[in-house]
Design an enzyme around this catalytic site. Structure first.
Site, mmCIF file in Angstrom:
data_model
loop_
_atom_site.group_PDB
_atom_site.id
_atom_site.type_symbol
_atom_site.label_atom_id
_atom_site.label_comp_id
_atom_site.label_asym_id
_atom_site.label_seq_id
_atom_site.Cartn_x
_atom_site.Cartn_y
_atom_site.Cartn_z
ATOM 1 N N SER A 113 42.275 19.511 11.704
ATOM 2 C CA SER A 113 43.291 18.534 12.093
ATOM 3 C C SER A 113 43.446 17.442 11.034
ATOM 4 C CB SER A 113 42.939 17.952 13.465
ATOM 5 O OG SER A 113 44.000 17.186 13.990
ATOM 6 N N ASP B 89 50.721 25.247 17.728
ATOM 7 C CA ASP B 89 49.424 25.380 18.400
ATOM 8 C C ASP B 89 49.256 24.358 19.515
ATOM 9 O OD1 ASP B 89 48.923 22.964 17.161
ATOM 10 O OD2 ASP B 89 47.185 23.633 16.022
ATOM 11 N N HIS C 240 45.076 23.858 19.660
ATOM 12 C CA HIS C 240 44.681 23.042 18.515
ATOM 13 C C HIS C 240 43.175 22.796 18.433
ATOM 14 C CE1 HIS C 240 45.348 20.289 15.222
ATOM 15 N NE2 HIS C 240 44.721 19.314 15.865
#
Length: 687
Positions: A263, A589, A642
């Site tokens: 991320s 996602d 995610h």
């Protein structure tokens, strides 16, 4: 004779006395009977009381016994579970779900793979723990206790104190006076976000199966709230990452490290790669070949390379799709109850002090994200459900395209923010847009922040005329939305401009790009000169993801309110529409759109480009989302979400193989389910 007469005369008197005595005795007997009756009634009342008390106590007793039975049965089951051979619980599970595959670590250990390259994990935003080292009196007893991560108990016990300590100084973006909150160190910093909710734990456990341990794994934890360069200024986090990588290479026979960011950690490591080679004092002084000498591969998971649209709404109205839905369902709870009042205002005040959030604003403007009437994903189906047996596109040429016959949905994704559903759908030529910057000035919503107290935001400094003018402007693209944020939050964006940039470089050799504010934008910086290094983009697909938003003016009459909110009543009107609850959804996602995660490795860095002058190899590896089939699977072993993707067996296997020595081509090159190559070709970017 007289005596006899007298005696006879006295006889009636004695009889009268006897009658009186008899009457008295009867009266006494009656009284005794009444007393007995009263005693009987009292006894009956006592019996009834005893019965009632017994019935009350029996109910409590029954509850206690029930709880006791549950606890004892649970304890016995736990004893049995731990006492019985491991094969029995596995047998029961497999009887329900079918045969379970070996975890990747076990599978690859059987193939003979062993630990080779040291690995470094770089966590993303919010997933790393933060603990208190110094605080105000309201935080007594919390020294070195987690304020972020763990159980979050302090949020419920003392919410306003928690907000105070999690916020940064609104002018400097660093610690407020008298407060020090720091990142937790070690693997425990981000193995679990909360009890039972894994982040890195599954990957760490599988790496351990082939021989990895603490000396060959390192969690590069950092305070994810502050700007990337300020992590070095305040905590020397970048210097410590550099030293740890150098030590790991030295103590592992010169084996280069494999970096695994997740991320926002992807952007943080992009910044690091420029920092470590840049000369001091701005950089780490490692030299132009430092990355080539120390890094084998960078395996980016769920990478927001080009930002995420939900970062815009987070700064604009402190909400995203889930918050907008919650607000529509229970406006009182979201708006008032958690913090006593004005929950979202408290959230906005806190998060607007976190400079890191501005690192994830969309980059590349309309060139990447589209304009009022065009976007790269136009014509794609946001609700396509693909089967895992569908063809996997192994595309190593950026000109390759995937063809899927789909009906073009009415989704103009280039309009990141639209005020009203009509503005979101009509051609731009039919929409009248006013200039909000020239709106007549009026009085601010409140003349001072005294009435708003701790929930003061920059919106209270604006006039109602300016707020209405913003809504009347109707449409905002990835380029104009930055101007909008500068208009509504000038102090916030001034700090952001000092640390981040969102454009596309015309000339990367321009000396201005040597400044650290450009280092986390892949469109305004170059990859290191490391031709043997490999860059991977690993991300999930198959989940509708936030791409653009329909807004409205907030109906609240509170002078301290947030004047804009997502219009959760805006719906597409048909089952195939991409508009759900005021949010236009696209491929991704659930957090990062595929366009942001895949473009750089699919085209921007593919081959020898001005962004990748050494021509290092890049790979796109997509993982098609499959939700867990039942509760026994937990968050699933094939998830593409995610965070849940960190437990995806296929992704973990790819990482372990590279850590054990494999190259991208050994994994099979690209693995693509989406139209990322097709979309990338539509983007006209100078390479």
């Amino acid at each position: 004779m007289a005596l006899l007469r007298r005696r006879k005369a006295s006889e009636p008197e004695s009889s009268d006395n006897d009658k009186k005595q008899a009457d008295e005795q009867q009266q006494e007997k009656g009284k005794e009977k009444e007393k007995e009756k009263e005693k009987g009634k009292e006894k009956e009342k006592e019996k009834e009381k005893k019965k009632s008390t017994r019935s009350k106590w029996s109910c409590i007793d029954n509850c206690c016994w029930l709880i006791g039975y549950v606890v004892v049965i649970w304890w016995l089951l736990m004893v049995l579970y731990n006492a019985l051979p491991p094969s029995l619980p596995q047998y029961v599970t497999e009887a329900i779900t079918g045969p379970l595959p070996d975890p990747p670590g076990v599978k690859l250990k059987k193939e003979g793979l062993k630990a080779h390259h040291p690995v470094v994990f770089v966590p993303g935003i919010v997933t790393g723990g933060l603990e208190l080292w110094e605080g105000h009196p309201c935080a007594d007893g919390l020294f070195r206790k987690r304020l972020w991560g763990g159980t979050f108990g302090e949020v419920y016990k003392r919410p306003l104190c928690w907000v105070e300590h999690m916020s940064l100084d609104n002018e400097t973006g660093l610690d407020p006076a008298g407060i020090r909150v720091r990142a937790v160190s070690g693997l425990v910093a981000a193995d679990y976000f909360a009890p039972g909710y894994f982040v890195w734990a599954v990957l760490i456990a599988n790496l351990a199966q082939i021989g990895y341990e603490e000396k060959t794994m390192h969690m590069a934890a950092y305070d994810w709230r502050i700007s990337f360069q300020n992590t070095e200024v305040r905590d020397q986090t970048l210097s410590r990452m550099k030293s740890n990588i150098e030590l790991m290479v030295k103590t592992n026979d010169g084996s280069k490290v494999v970096i695994i960011p997740h991320s926002m950690g992807v952007l943080y490591f992009l910044h690091f790669m420029k920092w470590v080679e840049a000369p001091a004092p701005m950089g780490g002084g490692g030299g132009s070949d430092w990355c080539a000498r120390h890094i084998k591969a960078v395996m980016n998971i769920g990478a927001p390379f080009l930002g995420v649209p939900k970062a815009v709404t987070g700064l604009f109205s402190a909400e995203a799709k889930d918050v907008a839905v919650a607000r529509a369902i229970a406006p009182g709870v979201v708006g008032n109850e958690l913090f006593g009042r004005q929950t979202l205002q408290h959230v906005m005040r806190m998060t607007r002090t976190w400079d890191s959030t501005m690192s994830m604003l969309p980059k590349g403007g309309e060139t990447i994200w589209g304009d009022l009437d065009w976007s790269p994903e136009e014509g794609s189906d946001c609700h396509t459900k693909r089967d895992r047996n569908d063809e996997v596109h192994d595309l190593t040429n950026s000109s390759a395209e995937t063809q899927r016959p789909t009906e073009k949905p009415l989704a103009r994704y280039g309009r990141i923010i639209s005020f009203g559903k009509d503005a979101a759908e009509l051609p731009s030529s039919e929409i009248v847009m006013s200039d909000y910057k020239v709106a007549p000035e009026g009085k601010s919503l409140v003349t001072s922040n005294a009435s708003c107290g701790d929930v003061w935001t920059e919106y209270q400094e604006m006039s109602w005329e300016s707020i209405k003018a913003i809504a009347e402007h109707k449409l905002y693209t990835a380029g104009s939305v930055l101007d909008l944020l500068h208009f509504v939050a000038p102090k916030l964006m001034q700090r952001g401009d000092d640390h981040f940039s969102y454009g596309v470089a015309e000339n990367l050799d321009d000396p201005k790009y040597e400044h650290y504010k450009y280092w986390s934008n892949p469109l305004e910086t170059k990859l290191p000169n490391a031709p043997d290094m490999e860059i991977f983009s690993l991300y999930g697909v198959g989940i509708p993801t936030e791409r653009s938003y329909v807004y409205k003016l907030s109906p609240s009459a509170d002078t301290c309110y947030i004047p804009f909110q997502i219009d959760s009543s805006a719906e597409g009107g048909n089952a195939g529409s991409c508009l759900k609850g005021g949010v236009y959804l696209a491929e991704g996602d659930e957090t990062v759109p595929t366009l942001s995660a895949g473009f750089m490795c699919a085209k921007g860095w593919r081959g020898q480009t001005r962004f990748n002058p050494s021509g290092m190899a890049t790979y796109v590896r997509e993982y098609l989302h499959a939700p867990p089939a039942n509760l026994l699977e937990g968050r699933g072993t094939q998830s593409g979400a995610h965070v849940d993707i960190m437990g995806n067996f296929a992704l973990i296997e790819d990482i372990i193989r590279v850590a054990a020595g494999a190259k991208g081509k050994d994994l099979g090159g690209d693995q693509v389910y989406s139209d990322i190559f097709k979309w990338s070709e539509k983007i006209k970017l100078k390479l």
